[in-house]
Design an enzyme around this catalytic site. Structure first.
Site, PDB file in Angstrom:
ATOM      1  N   GLU A 197      50.659   6.939 -40.603  1.00 22.39           N
ATOM      2  CA  GLU A 197      51.245   8.111 -41.260  1.00 22.39           C
ATOM      3  C   GLU A 197      50.237   8.925 -42.067  1.00 22.39           C
ATOM      4  O   GLU A 197      50.428   9.187 -43.264  1.00 22.39           O
ATOM      5  CB  GLU A 197      52.426   7.698 -42.152  1.00 22.39           C
ATOM      6  CG  GLU A 197      53.596   7.179 -41.351  1.00 22.39           C
ATOM      7  CD  GLU A 197      54.904   7.100 -42.125  1.00 22.39           C
ATOM      8  OE1 GLU A 197      54.903   7.368 -43.338  1.00 22.39           O
ATOM      9  OE2 GLU A 197      55.936   6.787 -41.512  1.00 22.39           O
ATOM     10  N   GLU A 234      57.684   2.736 -35.790  1.00 23.06           N
ATOM     11  CA  GLU A 234      58.671   2.475 -36.854  1.00 23.06           C
ATOM     12  C   GLU A 234      59.932   3.258 -36.554  1.00 23.06           C
ATOM     13  O   GLU A 234      59.877   4.366 -36.025  1.00 23.06           O
ATOM     14  CB  GLU A 234      58.157   2.899 -38.245  1.00 23.06           C
ATOM     15  CG  GLU A 234      57.097   2.001 -38.810  1.00 23.06           C
ATOM     16  CD  GLU A 234      56.618   2.430 -40.197  1.00 23.06           C
ATOM     17  OE1 GLU A 234      57.420   2.993 -40.973  1.00 23.06           O
ATOM     18  OE2 GLU A 234      55.438   2.202 -40.492  1.00 23.06           O
TER      19      GLU A 234
HETATM   20  C1  BGP Z   1      57.047   4.699 -43.603  1.00 19.04           C
HETATM   21  C2  BGP Z   1      55.903   3.778 -43.912  1.00 19.04           C
HETATM   22  C3  BGP Z   1      56.249   2.353 -44.144  1.00 19.04           C
HETATM   23  C4  BGP Z   1      57.640   2.110 -44.659  1.00 19.04           C
HETATM   24  C5  BGP Z   1      58.690   3.018 -44.126  1.00 19.04           C
HETATM   25  C6  BGP Z   1      59.992   3.003 -44.880  1.00 19.04           C
HETATM   26  O1  BGP Z   1      56.825   5.939 -44.175  1.00 19.04           O
HETATM   27  O2  BGP Z   1      54.943   3.809 -42.872  1.00 19.04           O
HETATM   28  O3  BGP Z   1      55.224   1.748 -44.856  1.00 19.04           O
HETATM   29  O4  BGP Z   1      57.754   1.600 -45.880  1.00 19.04           O
HETATM   30  O5  BGP Z   1      58.285   4.370 -44.073  1.00 19.04           O
HETATM   31  O6  BGP Z   1      59.837   3.769 -46.028  1.00 19.04           O
HETATM   32  P1  BGP Z   1      60.252   3.291 -47.449  1.00 19.04           P
HETATM   33  O7  BGP Z   1      59.529   2.011 -47.682  1.00 19.04           O
HETATM   34  O8  BGP Z   1      59.825   4.360 -48.388  1.00 19.04           O
HETATM   35  O9  BGP Z   1      61.725   3.117 -47.401  1.00 19.04           O
END
Ligand code: BGP
Length: 472
Positions: free
Chosen positions: A165, A370
Site C-alpha cells: 500500500e 487483502e
Molecule cells: C490495509 C493494510 C493492513 C491492514 C488492513 C486493515 O490498509 O495493508 O495492514 O491492517 O488495511 O486495515 P485496518 O487495520 O486499519 O483495519
C-alpha cells in the site's frame, strides 16, 4: 449481462490469507530485532501495544498448521526489515534470517506457497532518523535490503510483493504510524511526493534485481486499489472521479507497470509546485522494471464529487473513508452501499468493477492480497465465534471474483485479510479480521489461545471445493 457463472476457478488458484509482521508477530525487540517506526510511534489511545500482538513470532508453527488445516495454498506474510537489518543498513542479524527460514520451511512443509511482502509499513527507526524515504539514499537502503532477502530466500520463495500500500503510505501515512514530514516543511505535497518518488524508484530497482538474481521468481506491487465512482452523472463529478482515481490508484500502477507518471497526477503536482526531483538514472530504472503480476488490496470503492477551490474540507480520513482536496474532489457517502461496524463501505460488485478496470489498463495477472471485514467478534463460553457477517462479506466478494474470472480476467489467487486476528493499523485488536480468533484484548494480553471461527470451517469448504461451494 446474464451473469451466469460461466467459468470455474483455475485448478492452481492460490487460496490463502494475509498478515503483516508488525501487526501479528509481537516479539518486537526479540533476538536482535531493531525497532521500526511502529515500535517507537505513539499508539492510538486504547489500542494494544505491538510487543505481543498475536505472538505469531513464537507460534507460527501452530498458526501455519491451522492454515494448512483450512487448506491454504498460499500464505502472504511480510518480513520485518528490522529483524534482517536491525539498523536498516549494515550488519545482518542472523537470528532474523534464521527465523524467516523457519517460517518459509514450515509453509513449504505444508505445501503452502509463501508470498512475501518485503515492506509493510515498518520502516527501521534508525532509517527514520536518517530521513526515511525523504533521503534519496533510501533507494539504496531498500535495494540493499532486497538483495539480502533475495540472496537468502530467493531460491525458496517464488512470489514476492514489494511495498504494501504505497498509496496509503503517501495519502494517510502519518495515521498508520509511518511516513514522516519534517518539521517546518513548507511544501508538504512536494515533500510527500518526493518520498513517494523514492519509493517508486526503490521498488523498480528491487523488481529488476530479483529478475536478475532469480529469473524464475515473480514479483509485483501491492497497492490498495479502490475504484472511484462519481457521485452523479454531472460532468464535474466525472472529472473529480478521474482526478481521484489518478491520485489514489493509477499513479502507483502506471508507474509500476509502465514506468511513467500518470499525466493527471503530474499536472496536480505541477499545480502544487511539487514535481519530484529525479536523480540521474531514475527514469531509466523506472522504465526498466516490469512486474510479473499485480497484487492489490481491496476493501471498498470510493465515491467523490466535485469540490470548489474555496471549499473547506474535513481532512480526516483513513485508508477507506472519504477525504477531499479543494478544487479537485471530495468524499461522498454512497447511498447504495452499507457500511461495516468500523465505517467502511461494503461493495462486492465494486470489487468486480475494480478488477475489470485494472485488467483493462494493465493486462497482467492479478492476485488479491487483502480483502476482508473488520468486526467485533465474541468468543462464546464453549470456544466458538459465530462470525456469519464475515462469511457473508467474503462470500459476496468471492462470487464477484468468480464473475471477474468469467469476464476473462487472469486471477491468480485470493488472500483475504487476515489469516489470524492481529492488531489493526490504528483501531486496535478489537477490530478483528481473522479466520482464527486469538484470545487477547486491547486492555490486556490474554491466554493467546487460538480458536477456529465459523468462517474457518466455511473457508475450508470453499478451498476444498475450489470456490464452488460457498454455502454456509
Ligand atoms: C490495509 C493494510 C493492513 C491492514 C488492513 C486493515 O490498509 O495493508 O495492514 O491492517 O488495511 O486495515 P485496518 O487495520 O486499519 O483495519
Amino acid at each position: 449481462m446474464l451473469d451466469q457463472n460461466l467459468k470455474k476457478f483455475p485448478e492452481n488458484f492460490l487460496w490463502g490469507a494475509s498478515t503483516s509482521a508488525y501487526q501479528v508477530e509481537g516479539a518486537n525487540l526479540a533476538d536482535g530485532k531493531g525497532p521500526s517506526c511502529q515500535d517507537v510511534k505513539e499508539l492510538p489511545a486504547g489500542t494494544a501495544s505491538l510487543d505481543v500482538c498475536a505472538d505469531h513470532y513464537h507460534r507460527y508453527e501452530e498458526d501455519i498448521a491451522l492454515m494448512a488445516e483450512m487448506g491454504f495454498k498460499v500464505y502472504r506474510f511480510s518480513i520485518a526489515w528490522t529483524r534482517i537489518l536491525p539498523q536498516g543498513t549494515g550488519e545482518v542479524n542472523q537470528a532474523g534470517i534464521d527465523h524467516y527460514h523457519k517460517v518459509i520451511d514450515c509453509c513449504l512443509k505444508h505445501h503452502i506457497e509463501p508470498l512475501v511482502t518485503m515492506f509493510h509499513f515498518d520502516m527501521p527507526a534508525a532509517l527514520d532518523e536518517r530521513g526515511s524515504w525523504s533521503n534519496p539514499e533510501s533507494v539504496e537502503w531498500f535495494e540493499n535490503y532486497a538483495r539480502v532477502l533475495f540472496e537468502n530466500y530467493g531460491s525458496k520463495v517464488k512470489y514476492w510483493l514489494t511495498i504494501n500500500e504505497q498509496n496509503m503510505l503517501t495519502l494517510v501515512g502519518p495515521l498508520i504510524g509511518t511516513l514522516h514530514i519534517p518539521e517546518g516543511c513548507e511544501n508538504i505535497v512536494k515533500e510527500t511526493y518526493q518520498q513517494n518518488h523514492h519509493m517508486l524508484v526503490a521498488q523498480a530497482k528491487a523488481m529488476a534485481l530479483l529478475h536478475k538474481m532469480f529469473p524464475e521468481d515473480k514479483i509485483g506491487p501491492a497497492p490498495n486499489i479502490s475504484l472511484v465512482y462519481p457521485a452523479s452523472c454531472k460532468p464535474e463529478d466525472i472529472l473529480a472521479a478521474q482526478e481521484f482515481n489518478a491520485i489514489r490508484n493509477w499513479l502507483y500502477l502506471d508507474m509500476a507497470v509502465y514506468g511513467r507518471y500518470n499525466n493527471l497526477v503530474w499536472r496536480y503536482l505541477e499545480e502544487h509546485d511539487a514535481t519530484p526531483t529525479f536523480r540521474e538514472g531514475d527514469e531509466e530504472a523506472l522504465k526498466a522494471a516490469h512486474p510479473d503480476f499485480i497484487g492489490f488490496n481491496y476493501y471498498s470503492t470510493s465515491t467523490v464529487q466535485h469540490a470548489d477551490v474555496n471549499e473547506v474540507l474535513n481532512p480526516g480520513a483513513d485508508q477507506q473513508t472519504a477525504r477531499g482536496e479543494a478544487g479537485y474532489y471530495k468524499g461522498f457517502n454512497n447511498p447504495y452501499l452499507t457500511k461495516s461496524e468500523f465505517g467502511w463501505e461494503i461493495d462486492p460488485l465494486g470489487f468486480r468493477a475494480n478488477m475489470r478496470e485494472m485488467y483493462s489498463r494493465y493486462h497482467l495477472p492479478m492476485i488479491v492480497t487483502e480483502n476482508g471485514l473488520g468486526a467485533y467478534d465474541t468468543l462464546t463460553e464453549d470456544g466458538k465465534v459465530h462470525d456469519n457477517y464475515r462469511i457473508a462479506y467474503l462470500r459476496a466478494h468471492i462470487e464477484q471474483l468468480k464473475l471477474a474470472i468469467s469476464d476473462g480476467i487472469e486471477m491468480m489467487g485470493y488472500c483475504p485479510w487476515s489469516a489470524i486476528d492481529l492488531v489493526s493499523t490504528h483501531e486496535g485488536i478489537r477490530k478483528r479480521y481473522g479466520f482464527i480468533y486469538v484470545d487477547t484484548t486491547d486492555e490486556e494480553v490474554g491466554t493467546l489461545n487460538r480458536y477456529r471461527k465459523d468462517s474457518f470451517y466455511w473457508y475450508k469448504k470453499v478451498i476444498a471445493s475450489n470456490g464452488e461451494d460457498l454455502a454456509d
